[in-house]
Design a protein around this motif. Sequence first.
Motif, short mmCIF file in Angstrom:
data_model
loop_
_atom_site.label_atom_id
_atom_site.label_comp_id
_atom_site.label_asym_id
_atom_site.label_seq_id
_atom_site.Cartn_x
_atom_site.Cartn_y
_atom_site.Cartn_z
N LYS A 121 99.39 84.53 -51.33
CA LYS A 121 99.02 85.78 -50.66
C LYS A 121 98.95 85.60 -49.16
N GLU A 122 98.37 84.49 -48.73
CA GLU A 122 98.21 84.24 -47.29
C GLU A 122 99.57 84.04 -46.60
N TYR A 123 100.46 83.34 -47.27
CA TYR A 123 101.79 83.11 -46.71
C TYR A 123 102.56 84.42 -46.64
N ALA A 124 102.51 85.21 -47.72
CA ALA A 124 103.20 86.50 -47.73
C ALA A 124 102.70 87.40 -46.61
N ARG A 125 101.39 87.43 -46.41
CA ARG A 125 100.83 88.25 -45.34
C ARG A 125 101.33 87.78 -43.98
N SER A 129 103.51 89.95 -41.47
CA SER A 129 102.88 90.18 -40.17
C SER A 129 103.80 89.84 -39.01
N SER A 130 104.79 88.97 -39.25
CA SER A 130 105.70 88.58 -38.18
C SER A 130 106.80 89.60 -37.95
N ARG A 131 106.85 90.61 -38.78
CA ARG A 131 107.90 91.62 -38.66
C ARG A 131 107.76 92.42 -37.38
N ARG A 132 108.92 92.70 -36.71
CA ARG A 132 108.94 93.52 -35.51
C ARG A 132 110.03 94.58 -35.64
N PRO A 133 109.71 95.87 -35.42
CA PRO A 133 108.39 96.37 -35.06
C PRO A 133 107.40 96.14 -36.20
N PRO A 134 106.13 95.95 -35.88
CA PRO A 134 105.15 95.55 -36.90
C PRO A 134 104.83 96.65 -37.89
N PHE A 135 104.45 96.24 -39.09
CA PHE A 135 103.91 97.17 -40.07
C PHE A 135 102.52 97.62 -39.63
N THR A 136 102.14 98.81 -40.03
CA THR A 136 100.74 99.20 -39.90
C THR A 136 99.93 98.38 -40.90
N GLU A 137 98.62 98.38 -40.77
CA GLU A 137 97.78 97.62 -41.70
C GLU A 137 97.97 98.11 -43.13
N GLU A 138 98.11 99.43 -43.29
CA GLU A 138 98.31 99.99 -44.63
C GLU A 138 99.66 99.57 -45.20
N GLU A 139 100.71 99.61 -44.37
CA GLU A 139 102.03 99.20 -44.82
C GLU A 139 102.05 97.70 -45.15
N LEU A 140 101.35 96.93 -44.35
CA LEU A 140 101.27 95.49 -44.58
C LEU A 140 100.63 95.20 -45.93
N GLU A 141 99.53 95.88 -46.22
CA GLU A 141 98.85 95.69 -47.49
C GLU A 141 99.74 96.09 -48.66
N GLN A 142 100.49 97.16 -48.49
CA GLN A 142 101.40 97.61 -49.54
C GLN A 142 102.48 96.58 -49.82
N GLY A 229 124.04 89.65 -58.13
CA GLY A 229 123.71 88.90 -56.94
C GLY A 229 122.94 89.76 -55.95
N LEU A 230 121.99 89.16 -55.25
CA LEU A 230 121.19 89.88 -54.26
C LEU A 230 121.19 89.08 -52.96
N SER A 231 121.38 89.77 -51.86
CA SER A 231 121.26 89.12 -50.57
C SER A 231 120.58 90.08 -49.60
N GLU A 232 119.81 89.51 -48.68
CA GLU A 232 119.09 90.33 -47.70
C GLU A 232 119.38 89.83 -46.30
N ALA A 233 119.47 90.78 -45.38
CA ALA A 233 119.62 90.49 -43.97
C ALA A 233 118.77 91.51 -43.23
N PRO A 234 118.51 91.31 -41.93
CA PRO A 234 117.69 92.28 -41.19
C PRO A 234 118.23 93.70 -41.34
N LEU A 235 117.34 94.60 -41.77
CA LEU A 235 117.61 96.03 -41.90
C LEU A 235 118.53 96.39 -43.06
N THR A 236 118.92 95.41 -43.86
CA THR A 236 119.81 95.75 -44.96
C THR A 236 119.67 94.76 -46.10
#
Length: 277
Positions: A121-125, A129-142, A229-236
């Motif tokens: 949980k701590e690592y995921a948070r 939290s390092s995301r930019r633009p940052p999540f709001t606290e509510e979005e972060l918790e979600q 197959g699944l792959s992720e990149a910034p914004l997509t």
Amino acid sequence: MNGWEAGPDDEEAGAVMRTVTRQLKLWRESVGLTQAEFGAAIGYGEELVSSVERGRRIPRPEYLDAADEVLDAGGRIAAMKGDVAEARYPKKVRDVKRLEAEAIEICSYNNSVIDGLLQTKEYARAVFSSRRPPFTEEELEQQVTARLARQEILGTATARPLFSFVLCEATLRRLIGGKMVMRGQLERLLEVARLRNVDLQVLPLNREENSGVDGSFRLLNLKDGATVGLSEAPLTSRVFCNPKETTALDMRYGIIRAQALTPQESLALIEKIRGET
């Protein structure tokens, strides 16, 4: 009730919430309570009750429990908590969770962060939290709650899929969240790696050949014989179903596993890095 606003663009979640809110309203009206009277009985304000019944707010589990008791629903309202919890998660998370539930084998390569199924949980948070633009606290918790919910598949007692994880050594040495968070994460990896249905390997940084430099990806072999197959990149993010593409990913994953340390060697390296952290 912060963080439980209903998203306007998620039709699937919207359909679930329309059913739940309709039932809540019908139960309330069947016993002759106004929204204000019902709110007072369950400990919430009239405005919030109105927002829930109009589908603007997703009711929390404690709201449904209180409603079930006050309306004498015999568990029928409380039984909707699972559906409501699923509706709260982002659609992408729900889709991935469904695929994982249908998988007989899940293969994952990561070269940036620890795989989400393995995160504390701590690592995921810290990751979110390092995301930019940052999540709001509510979005972060979600986001954190949704990620941890996916990890239930690791603890399923029966019909568990086989898991194969390959982590680039960089993910073990990158101090996301600080030393204490990272130490807890490494201990979590050691714990999961000892499960009988999990193979965890590390691809060392000193390898001259690394077939995973193009980025992280996952392969899911499903019960019906299909491979996704699944792959992720910034914004997509992308889902691969075409056999030509999934076969190429499967070949790449096989090469990556061959380039990585064995599971036993990987455990020894993780323990070494934990001692250094």
